[in-house]
Each structure stands twice: as C-alpha cells, then as structure tokens.
Enzyme design. Sequence first.
Site, PDB file in Angstrom:
ATOM      1  N   TYR A   7       0.804  -1.226   0.000  1.00 13.45           N
ATOM      2  CA  TYR A   7       0.000   0.000   0.000  1.00 13.45           C
ATOM      3  C   TYR A   7       0.836   1.275   0.000  1.00 13.45           C
ATOM      4  O   TYR A   7       0.347   2.345  -0.360  1.00 13.45           O
ATOM      5  CB  TYR A   7      -1.003   0.007   1.164  1.00 13.45           C
ATOM      6  CG  TYR A   7      -0.409   0.266   2.518  1.00 13.45           C
ATOM      7  CD1 TYR A   7      -0.293   1.558   3.006  1.00 13.45           C
ATOM      8  CD2 TYR A   7       0.046  -0.770   3.318  1.00 13.45           C
ATOM      9  CE1 TYR A   7       0.257   1.806   4.255  1.00 13.45           C
ATOM     10  CE2 TYR A   7       0.585  -0.545   4.550  1.00 13.45           C
ATOM     11  CZ  TYR A   7       0.705   0.751   5.017  1.00 13.45           C
ATOM     12  OH  TYR A   7       1.250   0.991   6.244  1.00 13.45           O
ATOM     13  N   GLY A  44     -19.460  15.450  -7.309  1.00 16.43           N
ATOM     14  CA  GLY A  44     -18.667  14.964  -6.189  1.00 16.43           C
ATOM     15  C   GLY A  44     -17.203  15.082  -6.500  1.00 16.43           C
ATOM     16  O   GLY A  44     -16.802  15.613  -7.532  1.00 16.43           O
ATOM     17  N   GLU A  60     -18.715  19.246  -2.362  1.00 15.21           N
ATOM     18  CA  GLU A  60     -18.470  19.034  -3.791  1.00 15.21           C
ATOM     19  C   GLU A  60     -19.727  19.262  -4.619  1.00 15.21           C
ATOM     20  O   GLU A  60     -19.663  19.847  -5.709  1.00 15.21           O
ATOM     21  CB  GLU A  60     -17.914  17.629  -4.023  1.00 15.21           C
ATOM     22  CG  GLU A  60     -16.459  17.486  -3.659  1.00 15.21           C
ATOM     23  CD  GLU A  60     -15.510  18.091  -4.683  1.00 15.21           C
ATOM     24  OE1 GLU A  60     -15.932  18.378  -5.821  1.00 15.21           O
ATOM     25  OE2 GLU A  60     -14.329  18.272  -4.349  1.00 15.21           O
ATOM     26  N   GLU A  64     -19.963  22.070  -7.597  1.00 21.30           N
ATOM     27  CA  GLU A  64     -20.146  21.656  -8.984  1.00 21.30           C
ATOM     28  C   GLU A  64     -21.523  21.939  -9.562  1.00 21.30           C
ATOM     29  O   GLU A  64     -21.676  21.966 -10.787  1.00 21.30           O
ATOM     30  CB  GLU A  64     -19.825  20.165  -9.129  1.00 21.30           C
ATOM     31  CG  GLU A  64     -18.358  19.880  -8.881  1.00 21.30           C
ATOM     32  CD  GLU A  64     -17.979  18.425  -9.096  1.00 21.30           C
ATOM     33  OE1 GLU A  64     -18.866  17.593  -9.374  1.00 21.30           O
ATOM     34  OE2 GLU A  64     -16.776  18.134  -8.982  1.00 21.30           O
ATOM     35  N   SER A  83      -3.880   2.752 -13.641  1.00 20.40           N
ATOM     36  CA  SER A  83      -2.453   2.542 -13.871  1.00 20.40           C
ATOM     37  C   SER A  83      -1.784   3.904 -14.036  1.00 20.40           C
ATOM     38  O   SER A  83      -2.462   4.909 -14.293  1.00 20.40           O
ATOM     39  CB  SER A  83      -2.240   1.706 -15.132  1.00 20.40           C
ATOM     40  OG  SER A  83      -2.581   2.477 -16.276  1.00 20.40           O
ATOM     41  N   PRO A  84      -0.457   3.974 -13.922  1.00 19.10           N
ATOM     42  CA  PRO A  84       0.214   5.257 -14.146  1.00 19.10           C
ATOM     43  C   PRO A  84      -0.134   5.866 -15.512  1.00 19.10           C
ATOM     44  O   PRO A  84      -0.297   7.075 -15.632  1.00 19.10           O
ATOM     45  CB  PRO A  84       1.694   4.908 -14.038  1.00 19.10           C
ATOM     46  CG  PRO A  84       1.733   3.729 -13.111  1.00 19.10           C
ATOM     47  CD  PRO A  84       0.486   2.943 -13.461  1.00 19.10           C
ATOM     48  N   GLU A 121     -20.116  22.208 -16.252  1.00 18.08           N
ATOM     49  CA  GLU A 121     -21.553  22.233 -16.528  1.00 18.08           C
ATOM     50  C   GLU A 121     -22.223  21.185 -15.650  1.00 18.08           C
ATOM     51  O   GLU A 121     -21.633  20.149 -15.355  1.00 18.08           O
ATOM     52  CB  GLU A 121     -21.802  21.905 -18.006  1.00 18.08           C
ATOM     53  CG  GLU A 121     -23.249  21.925 -18.407  1.00 18.08           C
ATOM     54  CD  GLU A 121     -23.470  21.567 -19.873  1.00 18.08           C
ATOM     55  OE1 GLU A 121     -24.646  21.450 -20.251  1.00 18.08           O
ATOM     56  OE2 GLU A 121     -22.491  21.397 -20.625  1.00 18.08           O
TER      57      GLU A 121
END
Length: 149
Positions: A7, A44, A60, A64, A83-84, A121
């Site tokens: 982790y 969110g 959030e 938004e 993934s990266p 939007e």
Amino acid sequence: MTDLPHYTEYDTRLAAYAVIRDDDGRVLLALWNEGDQPRWTLPGGGVELAETVEEGAVREVLEETGYDVRLDGLLGVDSFVFSPAQRSNGSERPLKAVRVVFAATVTGGELTPEVGGTTDEARWFPLDEVRGLPRVSLVDVALGYLAAG
C-alpha cells in the site's frame, strides 16, 4: 498470493459523490473536463483531509452544481485502480480511487456551473438518456446501486 504492490507503493484518493434525482425521476450529472474528452459524472470529488466523507460530498455538490443537498443514505463504496498511464497528472504510481456514493436530495440553491474546477456544466437528465451519454464508469456503478436498492 499474487505479487501486488504494498500500500505504500501506490496512491489512494478518497472521494465522495451524490446521486440526486428530482421529482420527475431525472438524475443530476456534472460534465468532467479533465480527461481526454469531456464526460458526464456524478457531482462529487476528493474529500479534503480535515472533512468527513459526508462533508466532502455536500461541499463538492455545492461547488459543482450550486445546490445545497441533504444526504439520504449510503448507496455503496466502489474502488477503481488507475495505472500510471491512465493518470492525468503524470504520476508514475498507480492510484486506487475509493469512491463513496450517497443518495441525496436538493434542499436549496440554484443550478450554477462550476468555474475554474474539474467540471464546467451540470444538467438534469432523464434516466433513459444516461446510457447514451459519454460518461465515466462511476455513473453506471451508481445507477447499479440504485437498481439494486
């Protein structure tokens, strides 16, 4: 046991989202503008260090959409690994996104687009139109929670 990263070798992002429906059964979505193409998502985003998941969801949604909301309950918690190569910030580390999804009800405010954020939007959509929209996978996850609920 598979050879998975420890982790400490990947990033984790805690985020909170709201499924908001109106009296006509429409769902409120926000247009996310940070990907390769704009896609619709739930209102969110990332939970700040000093706030609870619930506080993050309410903040959030307000940022938004312009709406104040009351959280009506937990719909589910979803995890997704990026993934990266999938990350938009150039990081070379994988990211585990932990996404907490609440049901919510509008209690005040007025529909207003976010300025200078990750969405630009917000709009109400009939549920039967959502499947035809360019959208992030979280929208389908959340609608699955609603259907199972």
